[in-house]
Motif scaffolding. Structure first.
Motif, PDB file in Angstrom:
ATOM      1  N   ALA A 223      58.422  25.889  -5.575  1.00 30.06           N
ATOM      2  CA  ALA A 223      59.595  26.710  -5.880  1.00 30.06           C
ATOM      3  C   ALA A 223      60.618  25.890  -6.642  1.00 30.06           C
ATOM      4  O   ALA A 223      60.593  24.653  -6.630  1.00 30.06           O
ATOM      5  CB  ALA A 223      60.209  27.254  -4.592  1.00 30.06           C
ATOM      6  N   THR A 224      61.540  26.585  -7.289  1.00 31.20           N
ATOM      7  CA  THR A 224      62.702  25.948  -7.891  1.00 31.20           C
ATOM      8  C   THR A 224      63.857  26.047  -6.905  1.00 31.20           C
ATOM      9  O   THR A 224      64.191  27.141  -6.441  1.00 31.20           O
ATOM     10  CB  THR A 224      63.085  26.635  -9.212  1.00 31.20           C
ATOM     11  OG1 THR A 224      61.988  26.557 -10.122  1.00 31.20           O
ATOM     12  CG2 THR A 224      64.302  25.958  -9.835  1.00 31.20           C
ATOM     13  N   ILE A 225      64.446  24.903  -6.568  1.00 30.46           N
ATOM     14  CA  ILE A 225      65.532  24.872  -5.586  1.00 30.46           C
ATOM     15  C   ILE A 225      66.859  24.775  -6.337  1.00 30.46           C
ATOM     16  O   ILE A 225      67.046  23.908  -7.194  1.00 30.46           O
ATOM     17  CB  ILE A 225      65.390  23.666  -4.637  1.00 30.46           C
ATOM     18  CG1 ILE A 225      63.929  23.469  -4.199  1.00 30.46           C
ATOM     19  CG2 ILE A 225      66.310  23.822  -3.441  1.00 30.46           C
ATOM     20  CD1 ILE A 225      63.337  24.633  -3.460  1.00 30.46           C
ATOM     21  N   ILE A 226      67.791  25.676  -6.000  1.00 28.66           N
ATOM     22  CA  ILE A 226      69.091  25.734  -6.678  1.00 28.66           C
ATOM     23  C   ILE A 226      70.200  25.667  -5.631  1.00 28.66           C
ATOM     24  O   ILE A 226      70.111  26.310  -4.585  1.00 28.66           O
ATOM     25  CB  ILE A 226      69.235  27.021  -7.500  1.00 28.66           C
ATOM     26  CG1 ILE A 226      68.153  27.094  -8.599  1.00 28.66           C
ATOM     27  CG2 ILE A 226      70.622  27.122  -8.130  1.00 28.66           C
ATOM     28  CD1 ILE A 226      68.187  28.382  -9.403  1.00 28.66           C
ATOM     29  N   GLY A 227      71.241  24.887  -5.909  1.00 31.73           N
ATOM     30  CA  GLY A 227      72.400  24.864  -5.019  1.00 31.73           C
ATOM     31  C   GLY A 227      72.959  23.477  -4.830  1.00 31.73           C
ATOM     32  O   GLY A 227      73.095  22.704  -5.776  1.00 31.73           O
ATOM     33  N   GLU A 228      73.294  23.161  -3.570  1.00 31.65           N
ATOM     34  CA  GLU A 228      73.894  21.887  -3.216  1.00 31.65           C
ATOM     35  C   GLU A 228      72.922  21.063  -2.367  1.00 31.65           C
ATOM     36  O   GLU A 228      71.979  21.591  -1.788  1.00 31.65           O
ATOM     37  CB  GLU A 228      75.170  22.103  -2.403  1.00 31.65           C
ATOM     38  CG  GLU A 228      76.258  22.869  -3.120  1.00 31.65           C
ATOM     39  CD  GLU A 228      77.451  23.086  -2.213  1.00 31.65           C
ATOM     40  OE1 GLU A 228      78.538  22.584  -2.546  1.00 31.65           O
ATOM     41  OE2 GLU A 228      77.305  23.749  -1.164  1.00 31.65           O
ATOM     42  N   ARG A 229      73.196  19.763  -2.293  1.00 29.46           N
ATOM     43  CA  ARG A 229      72.442  18.905  -1.381  1.00 29.46           C
ATOM     44  C   ARG A 229      72.621  19.407   0.042  1.00 29.46           C
ATOM     45  O   ARG A 229      73.717  19.759   0.464  1.00 29.46           O
ATOM     46  CB  ARG A 229      72.930  17.465  -1.520  1.00 29.46           C
ATOM     47  CG  ARG A 229      72.272  16.484  -0.584  1.00 29.46           C
ATOM     48  CD  ARG A 229      72.471  15.062  -1.083  1.00 29.46           C
ATOM     49  NE  ARG A 229      73.864  14.741  -1.365  1.00 29.46           N
ATOM     50  CZ  ARG A 229      74.712  14.230  -0.455  1.00 29.46           C
ATOM     51  NH1 ARG A 229      74.303  14.009   0.774  1.00 29.46           N
ATOM     52  NH2 ARG A 229      75.947  13.953  -0.796  1.00 29.46           N
TER      53      ARG A 229
ATOM     54  N   LEU B 132      64.602  29.167  -4.408  1.00 31.20           N
ATOM     55  CA  LEU B 132      65.250  29.008  -3.112  1.00 31.20           C
ATOM     56  C   LEU B 132      66.684  28.546  -3.313  1.00 31.20           C
ATOM     57  O   LEU B 132      66.934  27.594  -4.062  1.00 31.20           O
ATOM     58  CB  LEU B 132      64.485  27.998  -2.249  1.00 31.20           C
ATOM     59  CG  LEU B 132      62.989  28.245  -2.056  1.00 31.20           C
ATOM     60  CD1 LEU B 132      62.392  27.183  -1.141  1.00 31.20           C
ATOM     61  CD2 LEU B 132      62.719  29.632  -1.499  1.00 31.20           C
ATOM     62  N   LEU B 133      67.637  29.221  -2.659  1.00 35.18           N
ATOM     63  CA  LEU B 133      69.048  28.866  -2.741  1.00 35.18           C
ATOM     64  C   LEU B 133      69.460  28.102  -1.488  1.00 35.18           C
ATOM     65  O   LEU B 133      69.214  28.558  -0.363  1.00 35.18           O
ATOM     66  CB  LEU B 133      69.913  30.121  -2.889  1.00 35.18           C
ATOM     67  CG  LEU B 133      69.625  31.026  -4.094  1.00 35.18           C
ATOM     68  CD1 LEU B 133      70.649  32.160  -4.150  1.00 35.18           C
ATOM     69  CD2 LEU B 133      69.626  30.243  -5.400  1.00 35.18           C
ATOM     70  N   VAL B 134      70.098  26.937  -1.671  1.00 37.10           N
ATOM     71  CA  VAL B 134      70.508  26.086  -0.551  1.00 37.10           C
ATOM     72  C   VAL B 134      71.944  25.623  -0.764  1.00 37.10           C
ATOM     73  O   VAL B 134      72.474  25.682  -1.872  1.00 37.10           O
ATOM     74  CB  VAL B 134      69.583  24.855  -0.412  1.00 37.10           C
ATOM     75  CG1 VAL B 134      68.143  25.283  -0.170  1.00 37.10           C
ATOM     76  CG2 VAL B 134      69.658  23.962  -1.650  1.00 37.10           C
ATOM     77  N   ASP B 135      72.576  25.145   0.318  1.00 40.32           N
ATOM     78  CA  ASP B 135      73.902  24.544   0.204  1.00 40.32           C
ATOM     79  C   ASP B 135      74.058  23.463   1.263  1.00 40.32           C
ATOM     80  O   ASP B 135      73.112  23.137   1.986  1.00 40.32           O
ATOM     81  CB  ASP B 135      75.010  25.611   0.307  1.00 40.32           C
ATOM     82  CG  ASP B 135      75.067  26.301   1.672  1.00 40.32           C
ATOM     83  OD1 ASP B 135      74.324  25.901   2.590  1.00 40.32           O
ATOM     84  OD2 ASP B 135      75.866  27.243   1.822  1.00 40.32           O
TER      85      ASP B 135
ATOM     86  N   ARG C 250      71.258  29.637   2.253  1.00 32.91           N
ATOM     87  CA  ARG C 250      72.567  28.990   2.302  1.00 32.91           C
ATOM     88  C   ARG C 250      73.268  29.366   3.597  1.00 32.91           C
ATOM     89  O   ARG C 250      73.239  30.516   4.020  1.00 32.91           O
ATOM     90  CB  ARG C 250      73.399  29.404   1.086  1.00 32.91           C
ATOM     91  CG  ARG C 250      72.903  28.839  -0.227  1.00 32.91           C
ATOM     92  CD  ARG C 250      73.678  29.387  -1.415  1.00 32.91           C
ATOM     93  NE  ARG C 250      73.505  30.817  -1.571  1.00 32.91           N
ATOM     94  CZ  ARG C 250      74.133  31.552  -2.491  1.00 32.91           C
ATOM     95  NH1 ARG C 250      74.976  30.975  -3.333  1.00 32.91           N
ATOM     96  NH2 ARG C 250      73.912  32.847  -2.581  1.00 32.91           N
ATOM     97  N   GLY C 251      73.880  28.379   4.232  1.00 34.39           N
ATOM     98  CA  GLY C 251      74.559  28.630   5.495  1.00 34.39           C
ATOM     99  C   GLY C 251      73.643  28.717   6.685  1.00 34.39           C
ATOM    100  O   GLY C 251      74.107  28.882   7.815  1.00 34.39           O
ATOM    101  N   ASN C 252      72.336  28.610   6.472  1.00 37.18           N
ATOM    102  CA  ASN C 252      71.362  28.699   7.567  1.00 37.18           C
ATOM    103  C   ASN C 252      71.291  27.341   8.258  1.00 37.18           C
ATOM    104  O   ASN C 252      70.763  26.383   7.709  1.00 37.18           O
ATOM    105  CB  ASN C 252      70.004  29.108   7.002  1.00 37.18           C
ATOM    106  CG  ASN C 252      68.964  29.378   8.079  1.00 37.18           C
ATOM    107  OD1 ASN C 252      68.932  28.731   9.131  1.00 37.18           O
ATOM    108  ND2 ASN C 252      68.096  30.343   7.825  1.00 37.18           N
ATOM    109  N   GLY C 253      71.818  27.278   9.487  1.00 39.65           N
ATOM    110  CA  GLY C 253      71.875  26.020  10.216  1.00 39.65           C
ATOM    111  C   GLY C 253      70.634  25.680  11.001  1.00 39.65           C
ATOM    112  O   GLY C 253      70.587  24.651  11.677  1.00 39.65           O
ATOM    113  N   GLY C 254      69.609  26.536  10.931  1.00 39.27           N
ATOM    114  CA  GLY C 254      68.336  26.194  11.558  1.00 39.27           C
ATOM    115  C   GLY C 254      68.002  27.019  12.780  1.00 39.27           C
ATOM    116  O   GLY C 254      68.450  28.146  12.948  1.00 39.27           O
ATOM    117  N   GLY C 255      67.216  26.424  13.661  1.00 40.06           N
ATOM    118  CA  GLY C 255      66.664  27.107  14.830  1.00 40.06           C
ATOM    119  C   GLY C 255      65.248  26.616  15.047  1.00 40.06           C
ATOM    120  O   GLY C 255      65.019  25.428  15.274  1.00 40.06           O
TER     121      GLY C 255
END
Length: 407
Positions: A330-336, A307-310, A235-240
């Motif tokens: 994996a199971t993905i949990i969070g926001e689109r 995996l947690l995403v937002d 979450r909050g990971n903008g990439g690279g």
């Protein structure tokens, strides 16, 4: 702040248009067509020539790239970013029709406070005004850029912001500006800990902007190899840079990446030297189908993954998430997620202070579904509430821990 010469401004404008015409791969989202670039040339060369101030020229370039409406296509000037001082650094979330504070570096605002106005202007008016200039239409994910733009357009040393607090009381604050550290995105660290010793573990990866983030994650993965389940939080990971090694070490079944399109087949050939490339019927783009990659069972972690995403998970972090969605590893949990990735062409000017970026590869889901501007949908979506922010509750992590208990 050293101003840019007329020759420099015209060169930057010319190269931006040349790279767009040569490589831009996202015309389906743009508000112009390739044939209209020639018409725009006269308008934007005139604007570039008359924008003698560096900060004014930056606005011209934002307006140009705004017509492309692509998060990976933009103009960035480290020198002209904040002509009135530093940046007012806070982040917002759209919750239930209200814009609320997610984080605030000044310490004056509380997480969960609703932002009513900035410099006396309702926040929606700012969003509409900046959106017209930059082409931003999806503020849900692009809201991370709002403080960057506000810090440019607000001319006071401190920026007045009005909020409504938890008790529905209106309060005003003067947020100070701070000089921005452009290397700060590399200052964080990947962290991890046991949630239940030798059974459940947690790894947080804040960025992929430097190899150290992936390297540390690989080290923690080895440390937690005997865990029956691991949560990986991006979450909050903008990439690279795409963390291909980390993905490979987490896969115990075949996996694949994006279907990709580009204007020039050599771009795809460089990225996928062994893949078959085909062309659209009108030859407007080349396309490559993703091949399945066999896992290395000997090195792969075989336990359960969550995996947690937002909405701020983007670019290379979405590259990381996609294979786990596609093959149900994996199971993905969070926001689109944010909804933008792909190979970007760069051109530097003014000794590296200025960067022009043009998105040269369009990514699609492996089944051909749309991704750009839409994002990846988690298996379990969670809806954040203002009261959760005020109470400092992490409901996505709570859901992950609950799922671990069930398993």
């Amino acid at each position: 702040m050293q101003e840019l010469s007329l020759e420099q401004r015209l060169l930057i404008m010319s190269e931006s248009m040349r790279l767009t015409e040569k490589a831009f791969a996202h015309w389906e989202n743009a508000i112009i067509t390739p044939d209209e670039l020639g018409v725009l040339a006269e308008e934007f060369f005139r604007k570039a020539a008359t924008a003698e101030k560096r900060a004014d020229f930056q606005i011209v370039m934002w307006e140009y790239f705004g017509k492309l409406r692509n998060a990976h296509s933009n103009y960035f000037d480290r020198v002209a970013s904040f002509p009135h001082g530093g940046m007012v650094n806070f982040s917002l979330l759209l919750l239930g029709g209200a814009w609320v504070v997610k984080e605030d570096d000044s310490g004056l605002l509380r997480t969960g406070d609703e932002v009513i106005s900035v410099e006396g202007k309702p926040l929606k008016e700012w969003l509409d005004e900046i959106g017209r200039l930059t082409g931003i239409t999806n503020w849900r994910s692009m809201i991370g850029r709002l403080p960057y733009y506000l810090s440019h357009f607000c001319s006071e040393e401190q920026i007045k912001i009005e909020i409504m607090d938890e008790q529905s009381c209106r309060r005003s604050f003067a947020l100070p500006r701070k000089s921005i550290d452009f290397e700060a995105q590399n200052h964080g660290e990947t962290t991890g800990r046991w949630l239940l010793h030798k059974k459940r573990a947690y790894i947080h990866i804040p960025s992929f902007n430097h190899p150290k983030f992936e390297e540390r994650a690989l080290g923690l993965l080895e440390e937690f190899r005997d865990a029956s389940s691991i949560i990986i939080d991006v979450r909050g990971n903008g990439g690279g840079s795409t963390p291909g090694r980390l993905t490979h070490h987490l896969m115990n079944r075949p996996y694949r990446w994006w279907k990709e399109q580009a204007r020039h087949p050599e771009f795809l050939r460089q990225r996928h030297p062994n893949s078959k490339i085909r062309f659209a019927t009108d030859y407007s783009y080349a396309e490559t189908e993703p091949d399945f990659i066999d896992p290395s069972i000997q090195i792969a972690y075989s336990g359960k993954l969550i995996l947690l995403v937002d909405r701020f998970t983007g670019s290379a972090a979405e590259d990381f998430i996609l294979p786990f969605i596609d093959n149900n590893r994996a199971t993905i949990i969070g926001e689109r997620t944010f909804g933008s990735t792909g190979q970007t062409l760069f051109r530097n000017f003014d000794h590296g202070n200025i960067i022009v970026m043009v998105g040269a590869v369009r990514s699609l889901l492996p089944n051909g579904g749309s991704f750009e501007g839409f994002g990846l949908v988690p298996d379990i979506e969670v809806s954040i509430r203002r009261e959760d922010l005020y109470q400092n509750r992490d409901i996505a992590l709570e859901k992950a821990l609950e799922l671990m208990e069930i398993r």
